[in-house]
Write an enzyme that holds these catalytic residues in place. Structure first.
Site, short mmCIF file in Angstrom:
data_model
loop_
_atom_site.label_atom_id
_atom_site.label_comp_id
_atom_site.label_asym_id
_atom_site.label_seq_id
_atom_site.Cartn_x
_atom_site.Cartn_y
_atom_site.Cartn_z
CG ASP A 176 47.72 -8.72 22.37
OD1 ASP A 176 46.55 -8.45 22.83
OD2 ASP A 176 48.85 -8.36 22.79
CG HIS B 47 42.34 -13.65 28.02
ND1 HIS B 47 42.38 -13.34 29.23
CD2 HIS B 47 43.66 -13.53 27.43
CE1 HIS B 47 43.59 -12.94 29.61
NE2 HIS B 47 44.44 -13.21 28.43
CB SER C 209 50.81 -20.79 17.57
OG SER C 209 50.23 -21.74 16.52
#
Length: 296
Positions: free
Chosen positions: A99, A155, A256
């Site tokens: 995200d 991922h 981050s």
């Protein structure tokens, strides 16, 4: 959103004040303190900390697999409910690993990349002196910024193999747009890791997770190490880790940035531009088109 909360968010969004509060402070000391504090396992302290956190961010835990947390660390690194992040199944699509809010993106100009308008850095400065970056010259890149309130796990963007990790120690400057416009070569100064992958389609790609203030710990599933500011192990970590598109690779302790690099031939997916919000699994780039074999 209450007026008090809105006022607090507007206050910290003022550029000069934001930069002062998040950068002109003992960044590494605060980051180490946060690492310690977040691990304290006390439900009452955790609930209070989350309540304070929500005054400054739009933290949404409705998709979290668990709704009760023993520590801030558990909340930061929360997993999501099954099916919360569908992964684009098109083999010609490179999916977003996380995200994020899209930062600077587009073509790599030879060996030059931009963190913000007017603030260039070189591939070799980001990847470190041990890495051969020629593969990514004139390629494509996308900067993905994870805010503190976002889902913090990342991922695999496609089927392939993680082949090497380079760890580079460094500072913990804030990585928000305010700091990126003021600190030259910020990503090259911060602690980071370079993950080199080879896709099943044959192309190499790189994911570069970059740490920031309050977050300087990176856990990777395929190496039994916690990469953080006190890490004193080898900087070059060889590995052979098979991954399928959407497989979890690891997580940040807070929030981050991940910068994705590809060789020439890749193109940005529709809607990928600076300021766009994207979720893990959505289309990030398109792989080079392979010419169909000619028929006689």
């Amino acid at each position: 959103m209450t007026m008090k909360r809105l006022s607090l968010q507007r206050l910290v969004q003022q550029e000069d004040l934001n930069f002062l509060l998040t950068n002109r402070v003992p960044r590494i000391a605060l980051t180490r303190f946060m690492g310690w504090f977040s691990q304290i396992r006390h439900p009452w302290l955790c609930r209070l900390s989350i309540a304070v956190w929500r005054q400054f961010t739009d933290l949404d835990l409705s998709e979290a697999r668990e709704q009760r947390f023993e520590s801030l660390h558990d909340c930061f690194t929360r997993q999501l409910k099954e099916g919360a992040r569908p992964v684009d199944g098109d083999p010609a699509v490179l999916a977003s690993p996380c995200d994020a809010i899209v930062g600077a993106c587009g073509p790599v100009a030879g060996t030059t990349v931009f963190q913000a308008k007017g603030y260039p850095y070189e591939l070799r400065e980001l990847f470190g002196p041990s890495q051969d970056t020629r593969t990514f010259e004139n390629g494509q890149y996308v900067t993905l910024r994870l805010t503190s309130a976002m889902y913090h796990r990342f991922h695999a963007p496609a089927d392939g193999e993680v082949q090497h990790v380079t760890y580079l120690s460094g500072d913990t400057w804030n990585v928000n747009p305010i700091a990126l416009k003021r600190v030259e070569k910020l990503f090259c100064r911060n602690e980071r890791a370079v993950l080199r992958l080879r896709l099943d389609s044959g192309q190499p790609i790189a994911l570069v997770p970059v740490a920031a203030i309050l977050v300087a710990s990176l856990r990777l599933h395929f190496v039994n190490l916690l990469l953080h500011l006190r890490y004193r192990g080898p900087n070059e970590i060889a590995c052979r880790a098979r991954c399928l598109k959407g497989d979890e690779l690891g997580w940040f302790q807070h929030g981050s940035t991940i910068i994705v690099f590809t060789p020439p031939g890749f193109s940005l997916a529709e809607g990928i531009q600076t300021g766009a919000r994207i979720r893990m699994g959505q289309a990030l780039m398109r792989l080079p088109q392979v010419p169909s074999p000619s028929t006689s």
